[in-house]
Design a protein around this motif. Structure first.
Motif, PDB file in Angstrom:
ATOM      1  N   ASP A 108       0.827  -1.199   0.000  1.00  0.00           N
ATOM      2  CA  ASP A 108       0.000   0.000   0.000  1.00  0.00           C
ATOM      3  C   ASP A 108       0.865   1.255   0.000  1.00  0.00           C
ATOM      4  OD1 ASP A 108      -2.816   1.153   0.400  1.00  0.00           O
ATOM      5  OD2 ASP A 108      -1.709   2.070   2.063  1.00  0.00           O
ATOM      6  N   LYS A 109       1.901   1.251   0.800  1.00  0.00           N
ATOM      7  CA  LYS A 109       2.811   2.401   0.834  1.00  0.00           C
ATOM      8  C   LYS A 109       3.550   2.553  -0.492  1.00  0.00           C
ATOM      9  CE  LYS A 109       3.681   2.455   5.828  1.00  0.00           C
ATOM     10  NZ  LYS A 109       4.705   2.284   6.886  1.00  0.00           N
ATOM     11  N   ALA A 110       3.895   1.418  -1.112  1.00  0.00           N
ATOM     12  CA  ALA A 110       4.605   1.466  -2.394  1.00  0.00           C
ATOM     13  C   ALA A 110       3.743   2.113  -3.473  1.00  0.00           C
ATOM     14  CB  ALA A 110       5.009   0.052  -2.815  1.00  0.00           C
ATOM     15  N   LEU A 111       2.468   1.743  -3.529  1.00  0.00           N
ATOM     16  CA  LEU A 111       1.585   2.353  -4.517  1.00  0.00           C
ATOM     17  C   LEU A 111       1.360   3.831  -4.215  1.00  0.00           C
ATOM     18  CD1 LEU A 111      -1.211  -0.242  -5.377  1.00  0.00           C
ATOM     19  CD2 LEU A 111       0.943   0.227  -6.556  1.00  0.00           C
ATOM     20  N   ALA A 112       1.291   4.173  -2.943  1.00  0.00           N
ATOM     21  CA  ALA A 112       1.145   5.580  -2.571  1.00  0.00           C
ATOM     22  C   ALA A 112       2.338   6.389  -3.067  1.00  0.00           C
ATOM     23  CB  ALA A 112       0.985   5.718  -1.056  1.00  0.00           C
ATOM     24  N   ARG A 113       3.530   5.822  -2.953  1.00  0.00           N
ATOM     25  CA  ARG A 113       4.739   6.516  -3.424  1.00  0.00           C
ATOM     26  C   ARG A 113       4.723   6.715  -4.928  1.00  0.00           C
ATOM     27  NH1 ARG A 113      10.143   3.957  -1.918  1.00  0.00           N
ATOM     28  NH2 ARG A 113      10.956   6.030  -2.321  1.00  0.00           N
ATOM     29  N   LEU A 114       4.050   5.806  -5.645  1.00  0.00           N
ATOM     30  CA  LEU A 114       3.938   5.926  -7.096  1.00  0.00           C
ATOM     31  C   LEU A 114       2.838   6.898  -7.511  1.00  0.00           C
ATOM     32  CD1 LEU A 114       4.328   2.177  -8.144  1.00  0.00           C
ATOM     33  CD2 LEU A 114       6.028   4.004  -8.413  1.00  0.00           C
ATOM     34  N   GLY A 115       2.125   7.428  -6.522  1.00  0.00           N
ATOM     35  CA  GLY A 115       1.061   8.373  -6.814  1.00  0.00           C
ATOM     36  C   GLY A 115      -0.273   7.732  -7.129  1.00  0.00           C
ATOM     37  N   VAL A 116      -0.429   6.439  -6.793  1.00  0.00           N
ATOM     38  CA  VAL A 116      -1.688   5.732  -7.048  1.00  0.00           C
ATOM     39  C   VAL A 116      -2.660   6.032  -5.909  1.00  0.00           C
ATOM     40  CG1 VAL A 116      -2.767   3.474  -7.392  1.00  0.00           C
ATOM     41  CG2 VAL A 116      -0.458   3.910  -8.295  1.00  0.00           C
ATOM     42  N   GLU A 117      -3.769   6.657  -6.214  1.00  0.00           N
ATOM     43  CA  GLU A 117      -4.715   7.068  -5.173  1.00  0.00           C
ATOM     44  C   GLU A 117      -5.680   5.947  -4.788  1.00  0.00           C
ATOM     45  OE1 GLU A 117      -6.587  10.688  -6.317  1.00  0.00           O
ATOM     46  OE2 GLU A 117      -4.713  11.823  -6.442  1.00  0.00           O
ATOM     47  N   SER A 118      -6.163   5.184  -5.760  1.00  0.00           N
ATOM     48  CA  SER A 118      -7.065   4.070  -5.476  1.00  0.00           C
ATOM     49  C   SER A 118      -6.227   2.817  -5.269  1.00  0.00           C
ATOM     50  CB  SER A 118      -8.041   3.866  -6.636  1.00  0.00           C
ATOM     51  OG  SER A 118      -8.850   2.723  -6.405  1.00  0.00           O
ATOM     52  N   ARG A 119      -6.328   2.194  -4.085  1.00  0.00           N
ATOM     53  CA  ARG A 119      -5.409   1.093  -3.760  1.00  0.00           C
ATOM     54  C   ARG A 119      -6.184  -0.064  -3.113  1.00  0.00           C
ATOM     55  NH1 ARG A 119      -2.796   5.661  -1.873  1.00  0.00           N
ATOM     56  NH2 ARG A 119      -2.981   5.076   0.317  1.00  0.00           N
ATOM     57  N   LYS A 120      -6.985  -0.744  -3.906  1.00  0.00           N
ATOM     58  CA  LYS A 120      -7.712  -1.907  -3.413  1.00  0.00           C
ATOM     59  C   LYS A 120      -6.946  -3.168  -3.802  1.00  0.00           C
ATOM     60  CE  LYS A 120     -12.172  -4.229  -3.188  1.00  0.00           C
ATOM     61  NZ  LYS A 120     -13.606  -4.162  -3.500  1.00  0.00           N
ATOM     62  N   PHE A 121      -6.594  -3.966  -2.793  1.00  0.00           N
ATOM     63  CA  PHE A 121      -5.792  -5.162  -3.002  1.00  0.00           C
ATOM     64  C   PHE A 121      -6.650  -6.425  -2.915  1.00  0.00           C
ATOM     65  CE2 PHE A 121      -2.809  -2.017  -1.542  1.00  0.00           C
ATOM     66  CZ  PHE A 121      -1.654  -2.272  -2.287  1.00  0.00           C
ATOM     67  N   ALA A 122      -6.295  -7.393  -3.721  1.00  0.00           N
ATOM     68  CA  ALA A 122      -6.807  -8.747  -3.570  1.00  0.00           C
ATOM     69  C   ALA A 122      -5.615  -9.661  -3.328  1.00  0.00           C
ATOM     70  CB  ALA A 122      -7.565  -9.197  -4.815  1.00  0.00           C
ATOM     71  N   VAL A 123      -5.759 -10.568  -2.380  1.00  0.00           N
ATOM     72  CA  VAL A 123      -4.718 -11.552  -2.118  1.00  0.00           C
ATOM     73  C   VAL A 123      -5.115 -12.855  -2.806  1.00  0.00           C
ATOM     74  CG1 VAL A 123      -3.437 -12.836  -0.363  1.00  0.00           C
ATOM     75  CG2 VAL A 123      -4.148 -10.465   0.080  1.00  0.00           C
ATOM     76  N   ALA A 124      -4.226 -13.389  -3.620  1.00  0.00           N
ATOM     77  CA  ALA A 124      -4.517 -14.631  -4.331  1.00  0.00           C
ATOM     78  C   ALA A 124      -4.558 -15.802  -3.356  1.00  0.00           C
ATOM     79  CB  ALA A 124      -3.458 -14.883  -5.402  1.00  0.00           C
ATOM     80  N   GLY A 125      -5.390 -16.772  -3.649  1.00  0.00           N
ATOM     81  CA  GLY A 125      -5.416 -17.995  -2.853  1.00  0.00           C
ATOM     82  C   GLY A 125      -4.276 -18.921  -3.232  1.00  0.00           C
ATOM     83  N   LEU A 126      -3.953 -19.837  -2.333  1.00  0.00           N
ATOM     84  CA  LEU A 126      -2.894 -20.814  -2.592  1.00  0.00           C
ATOM     85  C   LEU A 126      -3.467 -22.103  -3.170  1.00  0.00           C
ATOM     86  CD1 LEU A 126       0.012 -21.943  -2.302  1.00  0.00           C
ATOM     87  CD2 LEU A 126      -0.606 -22.581   0.047  1.00  0.00           C
ATOM     88  N   ASN A 127      -4.473 -22.618  -2.528  1.00  0.00           N
ATOM     89  CA  ASN A 127      -5.043 -23.914  -2.895  1.00  0.00           C
ATOM     90  C   ASN A 127      -6.194 -23.752  -3.891  1.00  0.00           C
ATOM     91  OD1 ASN A 127      -3.492 -25.699  -1.037  1.00  0.00           O
ATOM     92  ND2 ASN A 127      -4.417 -24.381   0.521  1.00  0.00           N
ATOM     93  N   PRO A 128      -6.628 -24.834  -4.528  1.00  0.00           N
ATOM     94  CA  PRO A 128      -7.781 -24.743  -5.427  1.00  0.00           C
ATOM     95  C   PRO A 128      -8.984 -24.122  -4.721  1.00  0.00           C
ATOM     96  CG  PRO A 128      -6.726 -26.888  -5.648  1.00  0.00           C
ATOM     97  CD  PRO A 128      -6.063 -26.206  -4.484  1.00  0.00           C
ATOM     98  N   HIS A 129      -9.633 -23.175  -5.406  1.00  0.00           N
ATOM     99  CA  HIS A 129     -10.792 -22.472  -4.843  1.00  0.00           C
ATOM    100  C   HIS A 129     -10.455 -21.789  -3.520  1.00  0.00           C
ATOM    101  CE1 HIS A 129     -13.081 -24.541  -7.910  1.00  0.00           C
ATOM    102  NE2 HIS A 129     -12.654 -25.710  -7.453  1.00  0.00           N
ATOM    103  N   ALA A 130      -9.186 -21.355  -3.392  1.00  0.00           N
ATOM    104  CA  ALA A 130      -8.721 -20.704  -2.158  1.00  0.00           C
ATOM    105  C   ALA A 130      -8.996 -21.568  -0.934  1.00  0.00           C
ATOM    106  CB  ALA A 130      -9.334 -19.317  -2.001  1.00  0.00           C
ATOM    107  N   GLY A 131      -8.859 -22.880  -1.106  1.00  0.00           N
ATOM    108  CA  GLY A 131      -8.979 -23.817   0.014  1.00  0.00           C
ATOM    109  C   GLY A 131     -10.388 -24.272   0.330  1.00  0.00           C
ATOM    110  N   GLU A 132     -11.382 -23.589  -0.219  1.00  0.00           N
ATOM    111  CA  GLU A 132     -12.787 -23.965   0.014  1.00  0.00           C
ATOM    112  C   GLU A 132     -13.078 -24.168   1.499  1.00  0.00           C
ATOM    113  OE1 GLU A 132     -15.705 -23.542  -1.855  1.00  0.00           O
ATOM    114  OE2 GLU A 132     -14.987 -24.997  -3.334  1.00  0.00           O
ATOM    115  N   GLY A 133     -12.692 -23.169   2.322  1.00  0.00           N
ATOM    116  CA  GLY A 133     -12.980 -23.231   3.747  1.00  0.00           C
ATOM    117  C   GLY A 133     -12.284 -24.349   4.489  1.00  0.00           C
TER     118      GLY A 133
END
Length: 338
Positions: free
Chosen positions: A195-220
């Motif tokens: 988030d700080k890195a994007l702020a330094r680049l001047g990016v104002e909108s900073r919504k992140f998604a974290v990728a899942g590791l397992n199939p279907h993000a582990g399915e609970g």
């Protein structure tokens, strides 16, 4: 894309025996570059002139002592000439101690200029690990050099392609070792830093998604507990700290969604997860940004390609996009440390 502020962008020439000199002069033969920035090559003037002759581009070489001396006009390549390549001993497409040493010296000089505020960013060309080793250079690649020369700790790698941004939680580790690094503390720390890195680049909108590791993000927890025990708790810690983040989102959809504007950046959990997504989107236009340095650095994401070097067949698309991206972010980039 046109920027109103033309910042000086240093372009270290890379390994002279590789495609770096060719793709540099081909990129600088495009007038649009000069409407966006002031490109300054740091390299060997003899090699640059040879690259001009081989590619047939209509450019002249202007040797300067400092960035302030550059003309920065289309049709002219301004270069700080380190004159450190013996043209009589030069062999295209071959591992070489002199080229390994020279490529490091180009980068070192470029970093000095950036640290002194004489250039705003670096747009780097490929170097060769075998040549570095032959030249007794202690580093194995750009990131390690920049980290040491700029006295920065654990810089962040970000890919950008067609507006999609990808950060990496882990990089050069086996998948087994990478999984061990996927702790809630690390996920939290990286989301804050990203988030700080994007702020330094001047990016104002900073919504992140974290990728899942397992199939279907582990399915609970049905397909693995990493998401339940580490990844999601790390995201929750980041959200509590004010970071706009969601996930884990299944890896088979998150990059497509980011490419189409749902997220401003994705945190990839391991090397190939993010690399495959970026390079399948557009291999030649995938550009790497090193965040966490006192200066901005963009880079092509390919090697020296000794097998096609100095044959005037290497595509300059990646280098052209690399310089353009540096020019886009440079006017907004802030120098304060992370």
């Amino acid at each position: 894309m046109t920027t109103t502020i033309r910042e000086i962008i240093a372009i270290p020439m890379g390994d002279a025996a590789g495609i770096g000199p060719e793709i540099t002069v081909k990129s600088l033969a495009k007038e649009e570059i000069y409407t966006m920035c002031k490109p300054l090559v740091v390299g060997d003037a003899g090699i640059v002139q040879k690259a001009i002759d081989v590619t047939g581009v209509q450019l002249s070489v202007n040797v300067v002592s400092t960035p302030l001396d550059g003309k920065y006009q289309f049709g002219t390549i301004d270069i700080i000439d380190l004159a450190n390549v013996d043209m009589d001993a030069f062999e295209p497409g071959q591992v070489s101690a002199q080229n390994g040493r020279a490529s490091f010296e180009f980068i070192k000089k470029s970093v000095e200029l950036a640290m002194n505020g004489e250039v705003k960013a670096l747009a780097t060309t490929p170097i060769n690990k075998e040549s570095l080793k032959a030249g007794k250079v202690q580093y194995i690649g750009h990131t390690e050099m920049l980290e040491d020369l700029a006295q920065s700790k654990d810089p962040l790698t970000m890919f950008q392609v067609k507006g999609m941004r990808i950060f990496f939680l882990t990089r050069h580790l086996s998948v087994a070792d990478a999984i061990k690094q996927m702790t809630k503390e690390r996920v939290y720390d990286y989301l804050v830093r990203c988030d700080k890195a994007l702020a330094r680049l001047g990016v104002e909108s900073r919504k992140f998604a974290v990728a899942g590791l397992n199939p279907h993000a582990g399915e609970g927890g049905l397909f693995g507990m990493e998401e339940v025990e580490e990844i999601k708790p790390g995201i929750e810690l980041a959200v509590a700290a004010g970071i706009d983040a969601v996930g884990p989102v299944p890896a088979d959809s998150v990059f497509y969604q980011a490419l189409n504007g749902r997220y401003d950046a994705v945190l990839s959990l391991y090397h190939d997860q993010g690399h495959i997504a970026a390079k399948m989107t557009d291999f030649h236009r995938t550009i790497s940004i090193t965040n966490g340095l006192p200066f901005l650095r963009t880079s092509v994401d390919h090697g020296t390609a000794f097998d096609i070097a100095w044959k005037n067949i290497a595509s300059e698309v990646s280098m052209y996009e690399c310089i353009k991206l540096a020019a886009e972010y440079a006017p907004k980039f802030t120098r304060q440390s992370l």
